[in-house]
Each structure stands twice: as C-alpha cells, then as structure tokens.
Design a protein around this motif. Sequence first.
Motif, PDB file in Angstrom:
ATOM      1  N   THR A 100       0.831  -1.202   0.000  1.00 44.33           N
ATOM      2  CA  THR A 100       0.000   0.000   0.000  1.00 44.33           C
ATOM      3  C   THR A 100       0.868   1.254   0.000  1.00 44.33           C
ATOM      4  OG1 THR A 100      -1.667  -1.236   1.226  1.00 44.33           O
ATOM      5  CG2 THR A 100      -1.939   1.137   1.128  1.00 44.33           C
ATOM      6  N   ALA A 156       2.115   1.673  -3.413  1.00 44.30           N
ATOM      7  CA  ALA A 156       1.058   2.150  -4.311  1.00 44.30           C
ATOM      8  C   ALA A 156       0.890   3.661  -4.201  1.00 44.30           C
ATOM      9  CB  ALA A 156      -0.260   1.435  -4.006  1.00 44.30           C
ATOM     10  N   VAL A 157       0.965   4.195  -2.985  1.00 46.28           N
ATOM     11  CA  VAL A 157       0.860   5.648  -2.794  1.00 46.28           C
ATOM     12  C   VAL A 157       2.062   6.333  -3.436  1.00 46.28           C
ATOM     13  CG1 VAL A 157       0.859   7.519  -1.093  1.00 46.28           C
ATOM     14  CG2 VAL A 157      -0.571   5.489  -0.721  1.00 46.28           C
ATOM     15  N   GLU A 209       3.972   5.250  -5.819  1.00 45.26           N
ATOM     16  CA  GLU A 209       3.896   5.099  -7.271  1.00 45.26           C
ATOM     17  C   GLU A 209       2.900   6.090  -7.862  1.00 45.26           C
ATOM     18  OE1 GLU A 209       2.291   3.934 -11.022  1.00 45.26           O
ATOM     19  OE2 GLU A 209       1.174   3.600  -9.175  1.00 45.26           O
ATOM     20  N   LEU A 210       1.761   6.262  -7.206  1.00 41.11           N
ATOM     21  CA  LEU A 210       0.773   7.226  -7.686  1.00 41.11           C
ATOM     22  C   LEU A 210       1.348   8.637  -7.693  1.00 41.11           C
ATOM     23  CD1 LEU A 210      -2.173   7.986  -8.486  1.00 41.11           C
ATOM     24  CD2 LEU A 210      -2.645   8.166  -6.033  1.00 41.11           C
ATOM     25  N   ILE A 223      -6.283   9.838  -3.350  1.00 43.66           N
ATOM     26  CA  ILE A 223      -5.405   8.671  -3.182  1.00 43.66           C
ATOM     27  C   ILE A 223      -6.249   7.469  -2.783  1.00 43.66           C
ATOM     28  CG2 ILE A 223      -3.565   7.668  -1.776  1.00 43.66           C
ATOM     29  CD1 ILE A 223      -2.354  10.530  -1.642  1.00 43.66           C
ATOM     30  N   ARG A 225      -7.938   6.052  -5.772  1.00 48.15           N
ATOM     31  CA  ARG A 225      -7.027   5.492  -6.774  1.00 48.15           C
ATOM     32  C   ARG A 225      -6.430   4.151  -6.371  1.00 48.15           C
ATOM     33  NH1 ARG A 225      -5.652   8.419 -11.537  1.00 48.15           N
ATOM     34  NH2 ARG A 225      -4.354   6.587 -11.747  1.00 48.15           N
ATOM     35  N   ILE A 226      -6.149   3.980  -5.073  1.00 50.23           N
ATOM     36  CA  ILE A 226      -5.509   2.726  -4.674  1.00 50.23           C
ATOM     37  C   ILE A 226      -6.447   1.814  -3.901  1.00 50.23           C
ATOM     38  CG2 ILE A 226      -3.192   3.687  -4.789  1.00 50.23           C
ATOM     39  CD1 ILE A 226      -3.188   3.689  -1.722  1.00 50.23           C
ATOM     40  N   THR A 251      -5.954   5.421   4.417  1.00 49.35           N
ATOM     41  CA  THR A 251      -5.183   6.356   3.594  1.00 49.35           C
ATOM     42  C   THR A 251      -4.393   7.302   4.481  1.00 49.35           C
ATOM     43  OG1 THR A 251      -6.909   6.292   1.911  1.00 49.35           O
ATOM     44  CG2 THR A 251      -5.309   8.061   1.736  1.00 49.35           C
TER      45      THR A 251
END
Length: 145
Positions: A37, A40-41, A43-44, A56, A59-60, A67
């Motif tokens: 996770t 993923a944050v 990468e975003l 966010i 998106r994830i 979050t």
Amino acid sequence: MNRTKEAFKAFVGVKRTNEYLESNVKKDVSRYGLNITEFAVLELLYNKGDQPIQHIKNRILIASSSTTYVVDKLVDKGYVDRRPDTNDRRISYAFLTEKGRELMVEIFPPHAELIKELFEELTDEELAAFRKTLKKISVKRAQTN
C-alpha cells in the motif's frame, strides 16, 4: 457451455493469478522497507504528481482512515509530505519529498521491469485483451457501488 461453472473457474483463476502477482510485488517492495500500500501511494505520486489525500483513497482502493495512516507512515519515513489546499482548507495534498523522489527514481524502473516479466507469457495482443476484459468487469463494479 455451463456459464455458471465457467464463471466460477474464471473467478478462481483470477484469484490465483492475483495471489501470484501480489506475492511477487510484495516481495519486491519489501526489499525497500515498504508494504504494497505504501508503494502504491508512492507510485501514484511519482507517476501522477501531487494528489489530494481523498483522491489517493479512490485510486488505490483503500479505506479513508487507512489512507491517512499510510500517508502518515510515509511522512514519518520522509518520503511524503502534506500541504493544505490554498482555496479549501478541508483538502490536503500529498506530495513526494526529495527523498521520496530519489527512492522512486531508484526503485521504480526495476519494479516496472518485474511487472513486465510477470506478464511475459502473454503476447502483446493477449495482454491488451486481458486488460480490456478486466476493465469490463471493473467498470461494472464501479457502476454498482
């Protein structure tokens, strides 16, 4: 064809494939002291730039409270920081710090290569068709929620 039986087999196949993909990705990102996770944050933010924290979550696909927790952990690690929106105090943006950007510059290219390798059994056409098929299912999911 028994559609129910085939749908069940497809579901099991997707679940097994997801477990395989996720275990490889978890192993990869854990080398950098991150969980999936957190990555993923990062990468975003790395690929899409500064993001409202609420965005966010969408998106994830994690819970709103999670979050904030994940962003807090990334702030503690020095990879992410927050800034308030100048027009709306209810909104905070997350952004990569210099340390976070340096980390992603280092780890994202080999991570992207791993993802590419995980799908190397598929031809370009099969990969595109697979993506399109998954999108059909996920779009239907989004419309029902």
